[in-house]
Design a protein around this motif. Structure first.
Motif: not given
Length: 507
Positions: A173, A176-177, A488-489, A492-493, A495-496
């Protein structure tokens, strides 16, 4: 003001390097300017090489965090403690052996150990003993305790795996940020460059009299706003780097250059069909370390309950021991090598004859330590049957407490399963929403790009005011930024969900 500049950390570092370089030149007798410049260039090349080697890939960040993060190290300590408790429980099966030495100096009226009579005397005495004992049968209480500690060791291993997985996810995370912040900086830099180019073009149009000076003023204000946005985005990048340094337990002054992938869209990603919520939940329930830890905790409590029940039953123990003693008043008779004739009577003869017998002469001396040790040496062996009749209901209370703890652990497992299911379904819903937002952001960017292209052409021929043009330009850059955040959101989702399913994450 100059004094304040000298106290700045980076100024001090530059001074330190320069002083070292001058000292090196003096030692090497490099007095000429060309030689000094050559050495300086060599130092700069070495510094650039070292900086180039300091790039941090995602995997390197994860490996470094697993080795240095404080939370991970604390969980590792818990695992080591569980292993030590298991080892101690296993050693409970081994016979216990203990030895003792009791020495005392006595003075005054005491019982004489040699005569067992109370006398006024001074003497030194010692007692030696070695004893051993082992529990032969306790209705498998010790073995159940060992099994319980074994499960606790496995539980701590699961908790360590969970902490490591969570750390990998947090690193991903944060990474990615950093990538998002870097891409945002690039977009804002492009925006500033375009604003500068448009401002230069507008200045030419103003000089030619094609547009008014108000257009130039509007573009200068827009350039200032874009520059401010660029500064903010660069600060966000610095903040993102500081966040990942904190996760790595890395010194904040240590250089950190992330190894950013060339194209974020090419990251390996699962589609939403591959991460259906029920399938992800089933995989997470089988692979999630927390779920496994809950199961280990339940099994450990079951063995604890068996051990507590066994403590209420009779136990058989075997014991054995050896002992000896020494006392400074103990005396012994020693033959001195001489004899004495002692009359014992007469023979009725004429005349009478006296009859003699020969006796050995002895003297008294202190008995040596070794002799007393051998003379007082004793052994014992036996068995003990212990029956707990009444123990203030402590054992029964322990059984009830263990049973309640078992039920509590089962409820915890059920609660964690419900939470895990909720988290998985929530993550899937968020991923669907993020995908829709990303697709919509792509359409908005395409429309904004077309509108900006038309607006640029109209503005260049004087058919559009600067305010309208800047509004169109702002909409385009906002659409580009929104697209970045949406992308990117969405990553991330997804990848979660991947993390829930496989308990690992890749970038």
């Amino acid at each position: 003001m100059p004094h304040l500049l000298i106290n700045l950390p980076f100024i001090k570092k530059v001074q330190k390097v320069s002083y070292q370089l001058l000292y090196f030149c003096q030692v090497m007798k490099l007095q000429t300017l060309p030689k000094i410049i050559t050495v300086a260039l060599m130092v700069l090349c070495m510094q650039k090489t070292s900086v180039a080697q300091e790039k941090w890939s995602f995997q390197r960040c994860v490996d470094y965090a697993l080795a240095h993060n404080i939370d991970i190290r604390q969980v590792e300590m818990d695992k080591r403690l569980a292993a030590l408790r298991l080892k101690q429980a296993k050693w409970a099966q081994v016979p216990s052996v203990s030895g003792s030495v009791n020495s005392s100096l006595n003075n005054g009226r005491n019982i004489n150990p040699a005569t067992n009579v109370a006398e006024n005397l001074s003497f030194f005495s010692s007692n030696f003993s070695v004893s051993a004992g082992v529990e032969l049968f306790s209705w498998f209480k010790i073995r159940n305790q060992i099994k319980s500690y074994k499960k606790m060791e496995e539980l701590n291993l699961m908790l360590l795996n969970r902490a490591q997985n969570d750390m990998g996810f947090n690193i991903a995370n944060a990474f990615l940020q950093i990538i998002l912040a870097s891409e945002t900086v690039k977009v804002n830099e492009s925006q500033v460059r375009q604003a500068q180019a448009q401002l230069e073009n507008t200045k030419k149009l103003v000089a030619a009299g094609s547009v008014s000076e108000a257009n130039q003023a509007d573009l200068e204000a827009q350039l200032a706003r874009d520059s401010s946005t660029l500064i903010t985005s660069k600060n966000n990048l610095v903040t993102s780097v500081l966040q990942i340094k904190a996760l790595l337990n890395l010194d904040f002054e240590t250089p950190f250059e992330p190894e950013i992938p060339g194209e974020i869209k090419n990251l390996p990603m699962l589609t939403l069909d591959q991460v259906a919520p029920e399938m992800v939940f089933s995989a997470a329930l089988a692979n999630h370390p927390l779920a496994k830890a809950d199961q280990m905790r339940i099994e450990s409590s079951e063995y604890d309950l068996k051990a507590a029940k066994a403590a209420m039953l009779p136990t058989i123990s075997l014991f054995a021991g050896i002992s000896s003693a020494y006392n400074s008043t103990t005396q012994q008779r020693v033959y001195d090598g001489t004899t004495t004739e002692v009359p014992i009577g007469f023979i009725k003869t004429t005349p009478q004859t006296e009859v003699y017998t020969t006796t050995q002469n002895f003297s008294s001396s202190k008995t040596p330590f070794g002799t007393q040790f051998d003379n007082n040496f004793g052994q014992n062996i036996g068995a003990t049957l212990r029956i707990p009749l009444l123990n203030n209901w402590q054992l029964r209370g322990q059984v009830e407490q263990t049973r309640v703890q078992l039920e509590k652990n089962r409820l915890t497992f059920e609660g964690d399963k419900l939470t895990l299911r909720k988290d998985v379904y929530t993550a899937y819903a968020n991923a669907e929403t993020a995908l829709d937002k990303y697709r919509n952001a792509i359409r908005i960017e395409e429309s904004s790009a077309k509108a900006y292209d038309f607006a640029t052409k109209r503005y260049n021929v004087g058919l559009l005011s600067s305010i309208e043009y800047l509004t169109t330009q702002t909409n385009l850059f906002k659409a580009q930024t929104d697209k970045l955040y949406a992308l990117y959101d969405y990553i991330f989702k997804v990848k979660l969900l991947e993390f829930y399913r496989d308990q690992k994450i890749t970038l």
